[in-house]
Design a protein around this motif. Structure first.
Motif, PDB file in Angstrom:
ATOM      1  N   UNK A 154       0.825  -1.216   0.000  1.00 39.76           N
ATOM      2  CA  UNK A 154       0.000   0.000   0.000  1.00 39.76           C
ATOM      3  C   UNK A 154       0.855   1.260   0.000  1.00 39.76           C
ATOM      4  N   UNK A 155       1.928   1.248   0.782  1.00 42.17           N
ATOM      5  CA  UNK A 155       2.803   2.423   0.851  1.00 42.17           C
ATOM      6  C   UNK A 155       3.439   2.730  -0.503  1.00 42.17           C
ATOM      7  N   UNK A 156       3.692   1.700  -1.303  1.00 40.75           N
ATOM      8  CA  UNK A 156       4.290   1.903  -2.619  1.00 40.75           C
ATOM      9  C   UNK A 156       3.255   2.281  -3.678  1.00 40.75           C
ATOM     10  N   UNK A 157       1.982   2.272  -3.271  1.00 42.30           N
ATOM     11  CA  UNK A 157       0.927   2.585  -4.231  1.00 42.30           C
ATOM     12  C   UNK A 157       0.484   1.383  -5.040  1.00 42.30           C
ATOM     13  N   UNK A 158       0.847   0.183  -4.590  1.00 37.31           N
ATOM     14  CA  UNK A 158       0.444  -1.044  -5.268  1.00 37.31           C
ATOM     15  C   UNK A 158      -0.888  -1.527  -4.704  1.00 37.31           C
ATOM     16  N   UNK A 159      -1.717  -2.066  -5.554  1.00 38.19           N
ATOM     17  CA  UNK A 159      -3.024  -2.596  -5.160  1.00 38.19           C
ATOM     18  C   UNK A 159      -2.910  -4.102  -4.971  1.00 38.19           C
ATOM     19  N   UNK A 160      -2.829  -4.542  -3.734  1.00 42.80           N
ATOM     20  CA  UNK A 160      -2.647  -5.954  -3.416  1.00 42.80           C
ATOM     21  C   UNK A 160      -3.995  -6.664  -3.462  1.00 42.80           C
ATOM     22  N   UNK A 161      -4.077  -7.704  -4.285  1.00 43.50           N
ATOM     23  CA  UNK A 161      -5.309  -8.481  -4.431  1.00 43.50           C
ATOM     24  C   UNK A 161      -5.183  -9.774  -3.648  1.00 43.50           C
ATOM     25  N   UNK A 162      -6.095  -9.984  -2.717  1.00 44.52           N
ATOM     26  CA  UNK A 162      -6.076 -11.139  -1.822  1.00 44.52           C
ATOM     27  C   UNK A 162      -7.332 -11.967  -2.062  1.00 44.52           C
TER      28      UNK A 162
END
Length: 408
Positions: free
Chosen positions: A257-265
């Protein structure tokens, strides 16, 4: 006991390799140098593996100790096999003369110098290759481009470009300039979306402390999306408690999240263009055998219709073989990583491709197609354990989606 077996094996192949050196030269300084270097490599390996390693896994001095031992041992094993073959011939020749010329005494033929020279020359190839891989090959980034055709691709997405990266393994890195070059290369592709398919770290979220600012520079018009790989769960290092392990996993999710990536779980998102859309689906890691099985394809695709165009991110390609490729929900394109191509092999584009990892994974590098569905297995951006790459270079994949049948 494991150390004892390893040391004995190391000494045995060293003795055989030393025979080749003795055949080629009588210079005592060369003999002594050979022995000293072999002992230093072995001693360093033992020393590194008996030092505290807070990050766990194979990084830093421990990784280079592995690399040096591997380079020396592979070369010497090849040398040993060739010399052992000559020894079998020498024994058979001496036995033949003893049986058929009984008046003669049993004399072992001398080792032939030219065979020792040949054996050393052959052994030098993998030795030099493994050293090259440690110091240059691991940052020899390659951009591999593919165009994949789908008749049911929405018209608006004809020409849509995906950049895939995988297996960063940030705890292994040791050259910020080279990593920044790799990140710049990702951005230079100017794709519509960037997709990361797992293994951001070797074990711990703190590995990203010095790299977060670098990888946060990755950008694309439609964003950066990511999934978790087997190493991201922290299962390969000891924790003081389950709570500490789970806290590490939560910290790693926050890094995305801090890097601006959208993590899909085990979930999906939609990418829209000109009033049309495609589904981007991300599952957690699911691996055959003893690997983490958190992936839930049914949950991730819940609510999606079979006719909707889908791109799926799944770290381990074994999930594609197990379930994805035949799933009724019709996943058009799957992006995976995990195998690293074993970081070692031979590739001649369009003609020949081999790596030992192919005996473990049916889908291990590049594009595969079954049932009209595709998977790309990325060879990885980083490296693990052996701190290098030989023949299987670090990869940035660019896939262009095209509408219609594949041209003849």
């Amino acid at each position: 006991m494991r150390w004892l077996i390893f040391i004995c094996f190391y000494i045995v192949i060293d003795i055989y390799a030393f025979q080749a050196v003795k055949t080629l030269t009588k210079n005592n300084w060369i003999h002594i140098s050979f022995i000293v270097v072999s002992l230093i490599v072995l001693a360093n390996f033992i020393f590194q593996f008996n030092q505290p390693n807070p990050a766990g896994g194979f990084s830093g001095g421990r990784a280079y100790a592995i690399g040096l031992v591997l380079a020396f041992m592979v070369g010497k094993i090849i040398l040993t096999l060739l010399l052992f073959g000559e020894d079998i011939f020498r024994i058979l020749a001496a036995t033949y003369h003893k049986i058929f010329t009984p008046s003669s005494s049993f004399v072992m033929p001398e080792r032939r110098k030219f065979l020792s020279q040949l054996a050393l020359g052959i052994a030098a190839i993998p030795f030099a290759s493994l050293l090259y891989g440690m110091y240059w090959g691991k940052y020899n980034y390659k951009v591999l481009k593919y165009s994949l055709y789908f008749e049911d691709l929405p018209d608006a997405f004809d020409g849509y470009r995906l950049t895939q990266i995988s297996d960063i393994h940030s705890g292994s890195f040791d050259n910020k300039e080279k990593i920044e070059y790799g990140v710049d290369l990702i951005n230079e592709q100017e794709s519509d979306v960037v997709l990361f398919t797992g293994d951001l770290v070797n074990n711990k979220a703190t590995e990203m402390d010095v790299w977060k600012s670098t990888f946060s520079k990755i950008s694309a018009k439609d964003g950066v999306f990511s999934v978790l790989g087997n190493h991201d769960y922290g299962d390969y290092v000891e924790w003081e408690s389950d709570a500490a392990r789970l806290a590490n996993l939560n910290d790693l999710k926050n890094v995305h999240a801090d890097m601006g990536w959208n993590l899909l779980l085990n979930e999906h998102r939609f990418l829209g263009k000109d009033g049309q859309r495609i589904a981007l689906v991300g599952v957690e890691n699911w691996g055959a055998g003893g690997f983490k099985k958190k992936g839930d394809l049914d949950l991730a695709g819940k609510g999606l219709a079979a006719e909707e165009f889908k791109v799926l991110m799944s770290h381990d390609p074994s999930y594609w073989q197990e379930k994805i490729k035949s799933d009724a929900n019709n996943y058009h394109l799957t992006l995976s990583g995990h195998t690293h191509g074993m970081q070692f092999g031979i590739e001649i584009p369009g003609w020949f491709r081999w790596s030992p990892v192919q005996y473990r994974y049916e889908n291990w590098a590049g594009i595969y197609q079954e049932f009209g569905r595709h998977i790309n297995v990325n060879r990885g951006f980083g490296y693990l354990a052996y701190p290098g790459r030989v023949g299987i270079w670090p990869e940035i994949t660019v896939i262009e989606l095209r509408k219609g049948p594949k041209p003849a």
